[in-house]
Design a protein around this motif. Structure first.
Motif, PDB file in Angstrom:
ATOM      1  N   LYS A 412       3.214 -19.298  -5.655  1.00 13.43           N
ATOM      2  CA  LYS A 412       2.673 -20.367  -5.991  1.00 13.43           C
ATOM      3  C   LYS A 412       1.631 -20.212  -7.069  1.00 13.43           C
ATOM      4  N   MET A 413       1.299 -18.850  -7.202  1.00 14.32           N
ATOM      5  CA  MET A 413      -0.008 -18.516  -8.209  1.00 14.32           C
ATOM      6  C   MET A 413       0.432 -17.647  -9.548  1.00 14.32           C
ATOM      7  N   VAL A 414       1.809 -17.557  -9.568  1.00 16.92           N
ATOM      8  CA  VAL A 414       2.169 -16.764 -10.862  1.00 16.92           C
ATOM      9  C   VAL A 414       2.270 -17.667 -11.889  1.00 16.92           C
ATOM     10  N   ASP A 415       1.363 -17.202 -12.947  1.00 17.72           N
ATOM     11  CA  ASP A 415       1.080 -17.668 -14.292  1.00 17.72           C
ATOM     12  C   ASP A 415       2.280 -17.634 -15.137  1.00 17.72           C
ATOM     13  N   GLN A 416       2.991 -16.455 -15.495  1.00 18.72           N
ATOM     14  CA  GLN A 416       4.421 -16.326 -16.191  1.00 18.72           C
ATOM     15  C   GLN A 416       4.962 -15.497 -15.323  1.00 18.72           C
ATOM     16  N   GLU A 417       6.534 -15.503 -15.825  1.00 21.94           N
ATOM     17  CA  GLU A 417       7.410 -14.872 -15.177  1.00 21.94           C
ATOM     18  C   GLU A 417       7.458 -13.452 -15.196  1.00 21.94           C
ATOM     19  N   SER A 418       6.740 -12.877 -16.360  1.00 19.64           N
ATOM     20  CA  SER A 418       6.569 -11.470 -16.651  1.00 19.64           C
ATOM     21  C   SER A 418       5.822 -10.789 -15.780  1.00 19.64           C
ATOM     22  N   HIS A 419       4.959 -11.537 -15.155  1.00 19.49           N
ATOM     23  CA  HIS A 419       3.862 -10.888 -14.118  1.00 19.49           C
ATOM     24  C   HIS A 419       4.519 -10.754 -12.910  1.00 19.49           C
ATOM     25  N   VAL A 420       5.869 -11.038 -12.508  1.00 19.83           N
ATOM     26  CA  VAL A 420       6.600 -10.704 -11.219  1.00 19.83           C
ATOM     27  C   VAL A 420       6.687  -9.235 -11.479  1.00 19.83           C
ATOM     28  N   ARG A 421       6.888  -8.481 -12.285  1.00 20.65           N
ATOM     29  CA  ARG A 421       6.921  -7.156 -12.277  1.00 20.65           C
ATOM     30  C   ARG A 421       6.009  -6.286 -11.899  1.00 20.65           C
ATOM     31  N   PRO A 422       4.679  -6.450 -12.579  1.00 21.91           N
ATOM     32  CA  PRO A 422       3.715  -5.613 -11.967  1.00 21.91           C
ATOM     33  C   PRO A 422       3.211  -6.157 -10.685  1.00 21.91           C
ATOM     34  N   ILE A 423       3.270  -7.309 -10.297  1.00 20.57           N
ATOM     35  CA  ILE A 423       2.713  -8.029  -9.113  1.00 20.57           C
ATOM     36  C   ILE A 423       3.816  -7.736  -7.958  1.00 20.57           C
ATOM     37  N   GLY A 424       5.009  -7.748  -8.093  1.00 21.66           N
ATOM     38  CA  GLY A 424       5.990  -7.599  -7.163  1.00 21.66           C
ATOM     39  C   GLY A 424       6.362  -6.022  -7.032  1.00 21.66           C
ATOM     40  N   TYR A 425       6.974  -5.329  -7.863  1.00 23.08           N
ATOM     41  CA  TYR A 425       7.168  -3.885  -7.881  1.00 23.08           C
ATOM     42  C   TYR A 425       6.155  -3.288  -7.922  1.00 23.08           C
ATOM     43  N   GLY A 426       5.220  -3.306  -8.714  1.00 20.86           N
ATOM     44  CA  GLY A 426       3.920  -2.568  -8.775  1.00 20.86           C
ATOM     45  C   GLY A 426       3.037  -2.469  -7.671  1.00 20.86           C
ATOM     46  N   ALA A 427       2.852  -3.626  -6.982  1.00 19.76           N
ATOM     47  CA  ALA A 427       1.899  -3.866  -5.674  1.00 19.76           C
ATOM     48  C   ALA A 427       2.597  -3.106  -4.469  1.00 19.76           C
ATOM     49  N   MET A 428       4.065  -3.014  -4.738  1.00 19.57           N
ATOM     50  CA  MET A 428       4.628  -2.137  -3.638  1.00 19.57           C
ATOM     51  C   MET A 428       4.612  -0.760  -3.663  1.00 19.57           C
ATOM     52  N   LEU A 429       4.708  -0.257  -5.211  1.00 20.49           N
ATOM     53  CA  LEU A 429       4.464   1.100  -5.083  1.00 20.49           C
ATOM     54  C   LEU A 429       3.057   1.498  -4.807  1.00 20.49           C
ATOM     55  N   MET A 430       1.970   0.596  -4.978  1.00 20.07           N
ATOM     56  CA  MET A 430       0.517   1.088  -4.501  1.00 20.07           C
ATOM     57  C   MET A 430       0.479   1.017  -3.242  1.00 20.07           C
ATOM     58  N   GLU A 431       1.375   0.179  -2.497  1.00 21.06           N
ATOM     59  CA  GLU A 431       1.283   0.364  -1.165  1.00 21.06           C
ATOM     60  C   GLU A 431       2.068   1.507  -0.462  1.00 21.06           C
ATOM     61  N   GLY A 432       3.142   1.814  -1.260  1.00 21.00           N
ATOM     62  CA  GLY A 432       3.942   3.053  -0.783  1.00 21.00           C
ATOM     63  C   GLY A 432       2.749   4.344  -0.898  1.00 21.00           C
ATOM     64  N   LEU A 433       1.967   4.441  -2.087  1.00 20.66           N
ATOM     65  CA  LEU A 433       0.974   5.317  -2.061  1.00 20.66           C
ATOM     66  C   LEU A 433       0.015   5.518  -0.991  1.00 20.66           C
ATOM     67  N   VAL A 434      -0.357   4.357  -0.574  1.00 20.66           N
ATOM     68  CA  VAL A 434      -1.361   4.251   0.693  1.00 20.66           C
ATOM     69  C   VAL A 434      -0.441   4.970   1.807  1.00 20.66           C
ATOM     70  N   GLY A 435       0.721   4.619   2.041  1.00 24.87           N
ATOM     71  CA  GLY A 435       1.275   5.570   2.972  1.00 24.87           C
ATOM     72  C   GLY A 435       1.465   6.852   3.004  1.00 24.87           C
ATOM     73  N   ILE A 436       1.495   7.293   1.776  1.00 19.46           N
ATOM     74  CA  ILE A 436       1.598   8.706   1.389  1.00 19.46           C
ATOM     75  C   ILE A 436       0.195   9.362   1.629  1.00 19.46           C
ATOM     76  N   MET A 437      -0.896   8.719   1.139  1.00 22.00           N
ATOM     77  CA  MET A 437      -2.204   9.201   1.344  1.00 22.00           C
ATOM     78  C   MET A 437      -2.743   9.196   3.101  1.00 22.00           C
ATOM     79  N   ALA A 438      -2.002   8.214   3.540  1.00 18.37           N
ATOM     80  CA  ALA A 438      -2.391   8.283   5.218  1.00 18.37           C
ATOM     81  C   ALA A 438      -1.774   9.366   5.704  1.00 18.37           C
ATOM     82  N   LEU A 439      -0.579   9.714   5.353  1.00 25.28           N
ATOM     83  CA  LEU A 439       0.372  10.764   5.888  1.00 25.28           C
ATOM     84  C   LEU A 439      -0.425  12.147   5.720  1.00 25.28           C
ATOM     85  N   ILE A 440      -0.705  12.512   4.365  1.00 20.08           N
ATOM     86  CA  ILE A 440      -1.451  13.647   3.883  1.00 20.08           C
ATOM     87  C   ILE A 440      -2.566  13.682   4.780  1.00 20.08           C
TER      88      ILE A 440
END
Length: 713
Positions: A412-440
């Motif tokens: 409901k807040m996406v301004d342009q469809e191209s923003h879906v890539r960094p917001i959807g895929y990129g934010a999840m990769l960042m969360e994966g990094l959070v999990g990796i750092m917690a594990l380490i």
């Protein structure tokens, strides 16, 4: 030159930096190439289309938002307890199974789900996953998905909330009956209404067969009503059954978290009303005030203000529910988006510091890469390596809850469809990094220190034999990480850490180790610095989870409003205040009651299974959309992770329903066990029904029997 590994006690001990570097390379490659393929071929994003934020702009829920502000909101909303707590608990299996699942799962499953669900919701007018299911599979699918999602949202928010309560509101650690405590000579036992205050330096025997251990810190024990402990001639007392150690909450953390609310209101007003578009200015003001709140919080414990922020369990639950309620009904630009944006600064900044700390300190990982002793379950998580490592570690690899955010507030807040890539895929990769750092962070702790914290005090005797065997096999690692519990308790400011299960305290200790070592090498006193990092980490974890609770409560509100809209269309209007207030009250009451009656041990397994089953629902709906839109040849990108998650969650669900939940009922926790059992069976049944509907649709389309609907892209 950085060391890759070391030989300690005839075994190979890996260093953290090479593993982290390899994981970062995998994440970067996945974003550069795989997400580009998904954008061009699978989602077919097009900036010429108007997004729902522009088509339905109402200033309440639909609001065109800067790409990076929305990235911050989305990342803050999806990053809850899962990527922090799950990897810490899964260390009992060894760090390598969890690390592989985090890296592979986030690239090929979690980020794919988040991005494609977000793209689907943007194309469907910002509608929820349940409404997308109605559009693609019909009203029966909508009914099944709506019911499953509503139950899962309540369970997920309860799972997140109980971790916050343990971190901020204190907890009660069960003590074994017959435990003997010997006070230091010339000291007295203080008693006050059933609460006994033991001084530092007591000698403890948890069981008669165990050697005595010294507790350097003072601690409080609550005994059953009417019981009075009287020391014998040796200044020793024996605890009766149902005694618990009282662990106070964090007034420092509560103060800092409370400060972020008015700071967020200020930033929202500054960014959207006072100086519209001045995102950088607002960000700098908000980040500066947030860091100032962290520093000022140091002076709260022991001050006259402590009483206002030292909340008990019940007070913390009430405050949590009140915050979730208010954040859900206020306009999204006023509190939710700016607070999550500010939180993302702290979250991403802290993770960046951890990455730098790992590259600088390159700590050894004394925890075993694979631990055969607890392969069938251990003190932190009961159940075999397969499937429970995939249930224990959920949000960092794939999380169904993310699909609710990707089809809830964010589209409901996406301004342009191209923003879906960094917001959807990129934010999840960042969360994966959070999990990796917690594990380490957890794997960098000495195993004895890890299990001293994570073994419940009333189960020490049960696990001691296996632990002693493991300690002998692993030996000692002579490094910074080899600190005993007494030293660590002193370093973090006299906190009581023994038996602090649930993962939050363990992660805080691991983070503080990694962040303190580089500063200690620069000449700063280790003990003083570690104390600040530990309390900062506790606040960081609570903030991580709270931003998911506010977005999750809002999502639950939308779902309830959609359901009530079938009774009367007026209730479906998200900007109608009576409907918004009623729906929010129902959601917060539901998860608040679960938090009040449950614990990490009872809620987390059910949360893990339900959360992963929701991922199956999301991938099923997206696969159907691809089939219906004529892009069925790309269905393997969603079907393959869906099949894997089905295999793990259904196996875990059957094992939990036939084992753990029935055991809870036999042990007298009838309500908790029955509730876990009923909810898990209900969600599994909903998923099975949806799969039957979806697979039938796929086969009919593949054989040309069912016509393709009009294309939406």
């Amino acid at each position: 030159m950085f060391d890759i590994y070391a030989i300690e006690n005839d075994r190979v001990v890996m260093h953290a930096m090479p593993l982290l570097l390899g994981a970062l390379c995998c994440l970067a490659i996945a974003y550069r190439y795989y997400s580009a393929f998904l954008v061009a071929k699978v989602a077919v994003l097009d900036d010429s289309r108007l997004t729902p934020a522009r088509r339905f702009h109402d200033g309440q829920n639909y609001h065109p938002t800067s790409k990076w502000v929305l990235f911050g909101h989305h990342f803050a909303a999806i990053s809850g307890a899962g990527p922090l707590i799950g990897p810490v608990l899964a260390i009992q299996y060894g760090y390598m199974p969890g690390l592989l699942w985090l890296v592979i799962g986030v690239c090929l499953a979690g980020a794919v789900q988040d991005m494609l669900v977000l793209a689907a919701s943007v194309r469907h007018g910002g509608k929820s996953l349940a409404e997308i299911a109605r559009s693609e599979l019909g009203p029966w699918a909508n009914l099944v998905v709506s019911a499953a999602i509503l139950f899962i949202v309540i369970i997920a928010l309860a799972g997140l909330g109980v971790v916050v309560v343990k971190a901020l509101g204190g907890e009660e650690a069960k003590l074994p009956a017959g435990m003997r405590i010997t006070l230091p000579s010339n000291t007295l036992l203080q008693q006050d209404h059933g609460i006994h205050k033991f001084p530092g330096g007591c000698t403890i025997r948890y069981t008669p067969d165990e050697p005595p251990q010294t507790r350097p810190e003072a601690f409080m024990v609550q005994v059953p009503d009417g019981t009075v402990l009287t020391p014998d001639d040796h200044n020793t007392v024996e605890l009766p059954a149902k005694s618990v150690q009282l662990v106070p909450g964090s007034s420092w953390g509560v103060f800092t978290i409370a400060c972020t609310i008015p700071i967020a209101l200020l930033v929202g007003w500054y960014m959207y009303r006072f100086r519209p578009g001045k995102t950088v200015e607002a960000s700098l003001i908000g980040a500066t005030l947030t860091l100032a709140a962290v520093v000022i919080g140091n002076w709260i414990p022991g001050s006259p203000w402590e009483g206002y922020f030292a909340l008990g369990k019940g007070q913390t639950i009430f405050a949590l529910c009140a915050y979730g309620f208010v954040a859900s009904v206020l306009p999204v630009w006023l509190l939710l988006a700016p607070r999550d944006y500010l939180s993302s600064f702290l979250k991403i900044g802290t993770i960046a510091l951890l990455v730098v700390g790992v590259f600088w300190a390159n700590p050894k990982l004394p925890s075993p890469a694979y631990n055969p002793i607890f392969v069938n379950g251990g003190p932190t998580f009961q159940g075999h390596l397969f499937p429970f490592v995939f249930i224990c570690i959920m949000c960092g690899a794939i999380s169904g809850f993310h699909a609710l955010v990707s089809s809830g507030t964010t589209p409901k807040m996406v301004d342009q469809e191209s923003h879906v890539r960094p917001i959807g895929y990129g934010a999840m990769l960042m969360e994966g990094l959070v999990g990796i750092m917690a594990l380490i962070a957890a794997a960098s702790l000495d195993p004895k220190l890890y299990y001293d914290i994570n073994v419940p005090l009333d189960q020490v005797q049960k696990w001691q034999g296996d632990l002693d065997k493991m300690y002998v096999e692993l030996g000692n690692i002579d490094s910074l990480e080899h600190l005993n519990l007494a030293q660590v308790e002193q370093n973090v400011g006299g906190e009581s850490l023994r038996g602090r299960t649930g993962g939050a305290v363990t992660l805080a200790v691991g983070m503080s180790h990694i962040l303190t070592k580089p500063l200690s090498q620069l000449g700063l006193p280790f003990e003083s610095v570690m104390k600040y990092w530990y309390h900062f980490a506790i606040m960081f974890e609570a903030l991580f989870i709270l931003t998911t609770i506010d977005a999750g409560t809002r999502i639950g509100r939308f779902l309830v409003q959609e359901a009530l809209g079938r009774v009367h269309p007026k209730f479906a209007q998200t900007d109608w205040w009576p409907s918004a207030l009623l729906a929010t009250f129902l959601v917060t009451t539901g998860w608040g009651l679960l938090v009040a009656t449950g614990s990490v041990a009872t809620i987390w397994p059910m949360f893990g299974i339900a959360n992963q089953l929701l991922a199956v629902i999301a991938l099923t709906v997206v696969t159907t959309l691809l089939v219906n839109s004529g892009r069925g040849r790309y269905a393997p990108v969603t079907v393959l992770p869906m099949l894997f998650v089905i295999s793990t969650t259904m196996t875990a669900g059957v094992q939990m329903c036939s084992g753990k939940f029935l055991d809870l009922m036999r042990q007298g926790q009838v309500l908790t066990g029955a509730l876990n059992l009923a909810l898990t069976i209900f969600v599994m049944t909903c998923v099975a029904a949806l799969l039957i509907l979806a697979v039938s649709r796929w086969l009919l389309v593949a054989k040309g029997i069912a016509p393709l609907p009009a294309k939406k892209d």
